[in-house]
Design an enzyme around this catalytic site. Structure first.
Site, PDB file in Angstrom:
ATOM      1  CB  CYS A  83       2.176   2.698   4.136  1.00 50.83           C
ATOM      2  SG  CYS A  83       2.140   3.686   5.627  1.00 50.83           S
ATOM      3  CB  CYS A  97       0.716   6.560   6.114  1.00 53.17           C
ATOM      4  SG  CYS A  97       1.886   6.347   4.778  1.00 53.17           S
ATOM      5  CB  CYS A 116       1.729   8.150  -6.747  1.00 58.36           C
ATOM      6  SG  CYS A 116       1.207   8.115  -5.033  1.00 58.36           S
TER       7      CYS A 116
END
Length: 163
Positions: free
Chosen positions: A11, A87, A95
């Site tokens: 998150c 989320c 990422c």
């Protein structure tokens, strides 16, 4: 997949949903899983209402801390088999390249930390988020992991996040 299956919950702030998912999976998934959590922009502290919700469920709080996803992207990081974003903003972010190229899935849900109208409303929001996470974790833990190929597992994990 090797047992235990190692799961990283992501998150943005790593202060509420991902922390609760980490604690719940470690406590409830019967040793078949080892969960971690992290954030792209960690707040540096766990939301007090998340800790209160976990304590109310009798889950251990030791070792829970808000941390950066960078801890899981380096060569000394634990092996991660599955990365689950909880989320919307973390799912949309670029990422890091995770060592071992783990499976990824998205289990988006509202941020209980965004509810600040009253103490009761905050408690209710954290309780609801925890309940949804536990339902999803139970569904994940019930999957026949030894019978699913990577594509099927990814599909099942995404379906869990949609339910």
């Amino acid at each position: 997949m090797k047992m235990p299956v190692q799961v990283l919950f992501l998150c943005t702030g790593n202060s509420a949903r991902s922390i609760m998912a980490e604690a719940a999976m470690n406590a409830l998934a019967g040793g078949r899983f080892r969960a971690f959590s992290a954030g792209s922009q960690p707040r540096g502290e766990v939301h007090p209402a998340a800790l209160a919700q976990l304590a109310a469920q009798g889950l251990p709080l030791e070792g829970l801390r808000s941390k950066s996803w960078d801890e899981f992207a380096g060569p000394d990081a634990p092996r991660i088999d599955v990365v689950i974003t909880v989320c919307g903003s973390a799912a949309a972010e670029t990422c890091p390249v995770w060592p071992g190229h783990p499976l990824t899935a998205h289990w988006g849900m509202p941020d209980p930390a965004a509810v600040d109208t009253s103490e009761a409303a905050t408690r209710q929001a954290f309780h609801e988020a925890y309940t949804v996470l536990c339902r999803r974790i139970d569904a994940f833990a019930a999957l026949p992991l030894d019978q699913l190929d990577e594509a099927s597992l990814r599909q099942q994990l995404e379906a869990i996040g949609q339910a």
